[in-house]
Design a protein around this motif. Structure first.
Motif, PDB file in Angstrom:
ATOM      1  N   ASP A 138       0.926  -1.071   0.664  1.00  0.00           N
ATOM      2  CA  ASP A 138      -0.077   0.227   0.001  1.00  0.00           C
ATOM      3  C   ASP A 138       1.056   0.680  -0.047  1.00  0.00           C
ATOM      4  N   ALA A 143       0.967   3.633   1.328  1.00  0.00           N
ATOM      5  CA  ALA A 143       0.957   4.453   2.645  1.00  0.00           C
ATOM      6  C   ALA A 143       1.474   3.028   4.168  1.00  0.00           C
ATOM      7  N   ASP A 144       2.163   2.210   3.462  1.00  0.00           N
ATOM      8  CA  ASP A 144       3.212   1.774   4.459  1.00  0.00           C
ATOM      9  C   ASP A 144       4.682   1.978   3.849  1.00  0.00           C
ATOM     10  N   ILE A 145       5.133   2.128   5.010  1.00  0.00           N
ATOM     11  CA  ILE A 145       6.428   3.097   5.481  1.00  0.00           C
ATOM     12  C   ILE A 145       7.465   1.580   4.900  1.00  0.00           C
ATOM     13  N   THR A 178       7.236   7.782   4.127  1.00  0.00           N
ATOM     14  CA  THR A 178       7.170   6.450   3.677  1.00  0.00           C
ATOM     15  C   THR A 178       8.455   6.151   3.807  1.00  0.00           C
ATOM     16  N   ALA A 190       7.916   1.181  13.899  1.00  0.00           N
ATOM     17  CA  ALA A 190       6.723   0.611  14.258  1.00  0.00           C
ATOM     18  C   ALA A 190       6.103   0.688  14.703  1.00  0.00           C
ATOM     19  N   ARG A 234       4.938   4.544  15.090  1.00  0.00           N
ATOM     20  CA  ARG A 234       3.973   4.700  13.978  1.00  0.00           C
ATOM     21  C   ARG A 234       2.669   3.733  14.366  1.00  0.00           C
ATOM     22  N   THR A 293       0.555   1.124  11.829  1.00  0.00           N
ATOM     23  CA  THR A 293       1.136   1.300  10.645  1.00  0.00           C
ATOM     24  C   THR A 293       1.610  -0.352   9.999  1.00  0.00           C
ATOM     25  N   ARG A 294       1.866  -0.165   8.912  1.00  0.00           N
ATOM     26  CA  ARG A 294       3.132  -1.994   8.691  1.00  0.00           C
ATOM     27  C   ARG A 294       4.252  -0.439   7.893  1.00  0.00           C
ATOM     28  N   VAL A 295       5.060  -1.675   8.733  1.00  0.00           N
ATOM     29  CA  VAL A 295       6.227  -0.906   7.933  1.00  0.00           C
ATOM     30  C   VAL A 295       6.953  -2.412   7.387  1.00  0.00           C
TER      31      VAL A 295
END
Length: 529
Positions: free
Chosen positions: A369, A371-373, A396, A416, A419, A422-424
């Motif tokens: 995605d 928005a994933d970092i 990101t 992580a 945030r 949020t997926r990292v």
């Protein structure tokens, strides 16, 4: 009847309250004996983040500080622990990450006798890669030293600071600290900035070169507006450690290499080069000739006076990036220019028997995605990352500005933690993984949704590919750069992390999708050519 005894204010409880007010309630640490009194009666609202090696501790704190925007607190063990951490302290300094690093010291009364586990030159040990370093003269001065350290760490350009604290100081009396409100951002010199504004208005073919400080300063949207106002092509500065402009934007022109002659070649045709939040320029090898195309003008807006001081030509303005861009945008609109030609699209990578790095990254881009970092430490794969894994949102992408290995895996953990929800993705090379695999344990213990994606090519590819620059021939092997027999899935399993090894291109997308959607720490080892 015995009178009740009220405990006096001690260094410990004054510091705890100070840290609480500063929002520094996460402690990144590897424990030692000289730090134990600091953590007696550990506050219930604080979080202790254990790292199993000091470099991993600093890396986690670095990622946390960058992603949270606030200084992170670190506790290390005297000289040995601080020494183990120095590689990533150097990286934090280059990343401009605000860290308040503390380390224990032996009791003051025995310091004249060179006691076991003491630091004979505690203040000097982390220099020159901290902004400020102190061992307070009195125990009572420890809280004020930490308050001052915080303000210095947060002042632009941000960075790590160091406080050495004797073990017996924590139970000494201390007075409460009155926090000073300190401004950390500076506006630019209006006259010099007006020169840059006029140059932007008058030029014919402007180029903007963005660096990490654009993203760090929260100036992402401002940089887009400036580029769109002037119809300027936007390039990424060499070795930039953040994404500071959407890589799918109509004006995005690509990445500059860290080589003088190739930078000049890439910028040929532009009559104004505006370097925004970056050095002008970061070089990796010796070069010759001009720094910019002949006849072009160079301008720079940067928050670091030390960088501005060595800028080789042109006009440099030192200020906060967001404030400087706001002042530039307040100028009257310039004449309209034609839009430059767009960057040509990248060709697709096709599956092969042994996966290419390009195919692996293309697949990751498809499943990820926006928005994933991504926290990256795969230096030899960076050219492929820049082509096949585009970043389109602020905050990101993180990597190390230093070139030192061992940052990426623990930094992914710190990001992580800062945030939640949020997926990292920790995108790491096989060689880099061996510097700080302890981060896997910390991620598992904290229950973090981090997916470590290991690109395993069984070698230090960056060194092998760089060797011809220094006279190596194709028949002259580079010693110490082959890495056969590493099993990262087994390594992860030993720390409580589920992992899978993928060597079939058709299986990569579903494996990555399952790992990213699991909501827990996972490791995916990808065998690449």
């Amino acid at each position: 009847m015995q009178e009740s005894i009220i405990d006096p204010l001690t260094v410990r409880n004054v510091v705890v309250e100070l840290l609480r007010r500063l929002g520094m309630t996460s402690v990144f640490a590897n424990p030692g004996s000289t730090e134990l009194p600091m953590f007696r009666d550990f506050p219930a609202d604080f979080r202790y983040v254990l790292g199993l090696q000091e470099a991993a501790v600093i890396g986690m704190a670095d990622g946390y500080a960058q992603a949270s925007g606030n200084a992170a607190l670190v506790s290390l063990h005297s000289a040995a622990g601080l020494g183990n951490a120095m590689g990533n302290i150097f990286t934090a300094f280059k990343n401009q990450s605000p860290l308040v690093i503390t380390a224990g010291q032996q009791a003051r009364s025995i310091l004249p006798f060179d006691p076991f586990l003491f630091s004979s030159q505690a203040v000097n040990l982390p220099k020159p890669y901290v902004k400020w370093s102190i061992e307070p003269a009195r125990a009572a001065d420890v809280p004020l030293a930490i308050a001052r350290a915080y303000h210095i760490a947060m002042q632009e350009p941000r960075g790590p600071v160091f406080v050495s604290i004797p073990v017996d100081d924590w139970d000494r009396p201390a007075a409460p600290v009155e926090l000073t409100r300190v401004s950390t951002r500076a506006r630019p010199d209006p006259e010099r900035l007006a020169e840059i504004g006029a140059a932007l208005d008058e030029c014919v073919r402007p180029a903007i070169v963005v660096g990490a400080q654009v993203d760090r300063a929260g100036a992402w949207d401002d940089a887009i507006r400036l580029a769109e106002r002037h119809h300027a092509r936007v390039y990424v500065a060499p070795m930039s450690s953040r994404c500071s402009f959407p890589e799918d934007h109509r004006l995005f022109a690509g990445f500059l290499p860290p080589i003088r002659e190739k930078i000049v070649q890439a910028l040929e045709g532009h009559d104004l080069i505006f370097v925004l939040g970056a050095p002008a320029f970061t070089y990796h090898v010796e070069g010759h000739g001009p720094h910019i195309p002949v006849g072009a003008k160079l301008c720079q807006l940067i928050d670091d006076p030390a960088i501005a001081a060595w800028t080789p030509l042109g006009t440099a303005v030192v200020a906060n990036l967001q404030l400087g861009l706001a002042d530039l945008m307040a100028r009257p609109a310039p004449k309209t220019r034609p839009l430059p030609a767009p960057r040509p699209p990248c060709e697709r990578a096709e599956p092969t028997k042994v996966m290419s790095v390009e195919f692996a990254l293309q697949t990751l881009a498809e499943v990820r995605d926006p928005a994933d970092i991504v926290v990256e430490e795969a230096p030899s794969s960076r050219p492929a990352i820049q082509r096949y894994l585009p970043f389109t949102q602020s905050q990101t992408f993180f990597t190390m500005a230093s070139g030192g290995l061992g940052y990426g895996m623990p930094a992914a953990v710190g990001v992580a933690l800062a945030r939640p929800g949020t997926r990292v993705i920790g995108l790491i090379g096989d060689g880099s993984t061996m510097y700080s695999p302890q981060a896997i344990y910390s991620a598992v213990q904290q229950g973090l949704p981090v997916t470590f994606v290991i690109l395993n090519n069984s070698r230090y590819a960056a060194l092998q590919e760089f060797a011809p620059v220094f006279g190596f021939s194709a028949s002259d092997p580079v010693q110490g750069t082959d890495l056969p027999g590493l099993d990262f899935v087994s390594l992860a399993k030993g720390m409580g992390c589920k992992g899978v090894r993928v060597d079939d291109a058709s299986q990569l997308l579903p494996v990555l999708a399952q790992a990213l959607s699991s909501g827990e720490t996972r490791l995916v080892e990808i065998v690449v050519s």
